[in-house]
Design a protein around this motif. Structure first.
Motif, short mmCIF file in Angstrom:
data_model
loop_
_atom_site.label_atom_id
_atom_site.label_comp_id
_atom_site.label_asym_id
_atom_site.label_seq_id
_atom_site.Cartn_x
_atom_site.Cartn_y
_atom_site.Cartn_z
N ILE A 31 -6.17 39.53 53.79
CA ILE A 31 -6.17 40.78 54.55
C ILE A 31 -4.73 41.18 54.82
N ILE A 33 -2.45 44.17 56.49
CA ILE A 33 -2.55 45.29 57.42
C ILE A 33 -1.20 45.97 57.52
N LEU A 48 -16.82 44.11 51.62
CA LEU A 48 -15.49 43.81 52.16
C LEU A 48 -14.94 44.94 53.03
N THR A 52 -13.82 44.14 56.77
CA THR A 52 -12.47 44.46 57.25
C THR A 52 -12.53 45.28 58.53
N THR A 53 -13.42 46.26 58.56
CA THR A 53 -13.57 47.08 59.77
C THR A 53 -14.00 46.22 60.95
N ILE A 71 -8.83 51.77 53.44
CA ILE A 71 -9.17 50.43 52.98
C ILE A 71 -9.15 50.40 51.44
N VAL A 73 -9.69 47.76 48.36
CA VAL A 73 -10.20 46.43 48.01
C VAL A 73 -10.04 46.22 46.51
N VAL A 82 -7.49 42.78 50.35
CA VAL A 82 -7.87 44.00 51.07
C VAL A 82 -6.63 44.53 51.77
N VAL A 84 -5.21 47.55 54.17
CA VAL A 84 -5.76 48.49 55.12
C VAL A 84 -4.67 48.97 56.06
N ASN A 179 -17.93 35.56 59.31
CA ASN A 179 -17.72 36.66 58.37
C ASN A 179 -18.95 37.56 58.30
#
Length: 269
Positions: A31, A33, A48, A52-53, A71, A73, A82, A84, A179
């Motif tokens: 991930i 960011i 995904l 992620t959200t 986002i 992916v 991912v 984002v 998850n």
């Protein structure tokens, strides 16, 4: 691909035979960011964007699905990535909490830098549940139909949102219990769909599972396995109705802040 079939051998008391079995795919998902590496999760590479959200919401890096931007992916040689972005009002949070961690499927809290990070704010008190006992058993009976990957592999957790009648309205699967719940939280947030009845999870109920249910605004969390002491403390502190060891013949009431499940009661109304 979320599963693959592999050859296996089957041992019995009097024989050894050849066979095959569907195996759940588990891959690292990185991930990133706003260009910063934040976490690597070992998980099922499906849903995904929803994951992620939900992950950003339960990490308190975003306040709503609208704060989660762009986002992207894609699959890489070693796993999935991912990328984002966060809204302007939330961008500063990532710099306060950047960390590099590898989380296994058993604990989404592994890698935090200090115990103070456990004390993250809970934005609202859970509402009073309005679910009768019969709905809880209806949801348990109906959940299997929403677990196709687990039916094929036997290695997958699920998290489901159920209405007041016990109907499963949304469900997500993953090799990691937390998850799966993040996927559910994210999917509900994207759809702007509140939890009308309760959240049902197929795992033990840990601190983090309670915390994610609180972020989702669920009136009640029901777990198929047992709770931990910290999960119970967290539920009691924030007024979350918590049920556990949910089976087809009995369910344990662990925290009942509204006194819904008194002896002889049918629960919520």
């Amino acid at each position: 691909m979320i599963s693959r079939t592999l050859p296996i051998k089957i041992l019995r008391p009097d024989s050894i035979t050849a066979g095959e079995r569907a195996i759940a795919i588990e891959v690292p998902v990185a991930i990133e960011i706003d260009g910063l590496g934040y976490a690597v999760m070992m998980m099922t590479p499906a849903d995904l964007a929803e994951f992620t959200t939900g992950f950003l919401l339960t990490e308190r890096l975003a306040d709503s699905a609208d704060d989660v931007r762009d986002i992207d992916v894609f699959e890489a040689e070693a796993g999935w990535i991912v990328r984002v972005g966060l809204s302007e009002r939330c961008k500063g949070r990532i710099h306060d909490r950047v960390r590099h961690r590898t989380s296994d499927t058993s604990c989404g809290l592994c890698g935090i830098s200090g115990l103070e990070q456990l004390c993250k704010p809970v934005p609202r008190t859970p509402p009073r549940p309005a679910t009768p006992v019969s709905a809880l058993f209806a949801a348990l009976a109906g959940l299997r139909a929403h677990q196709p990957l687990n039916a094929a592999t036997g290695a997958i957790h699920a998290a489901a949102a159920c209405d007041r009648a016990g109907k499963v309205i949304a469900a997500y699967e993953d090799v990691g219990r937390h998850n799966a719940l993040d996927k559910l939280v994210g999917g509900l947030a994207i759809a702007a769909q509140p939890v009308d009845g309760f959240i049902l999870v197929t795992s033990r109920v840990s601190f983090e599972m309670v915390d994610k249910a609180l972020i989702a605004g669920a009136p009640m969390l029901v777990g198929i396995s047992a709770p931990t002491s910290l999960a119970i403390d967290h539920a009691r502190e924030h007024g979350l109705t918590l049920l556990a060891v949910a089976r087809s013949d009995a369910i344990l009431v662990v925290n009942d802040p509204w006194n819904l499940f008194e002896n002889g009661s049918e629960g919520g109304t």
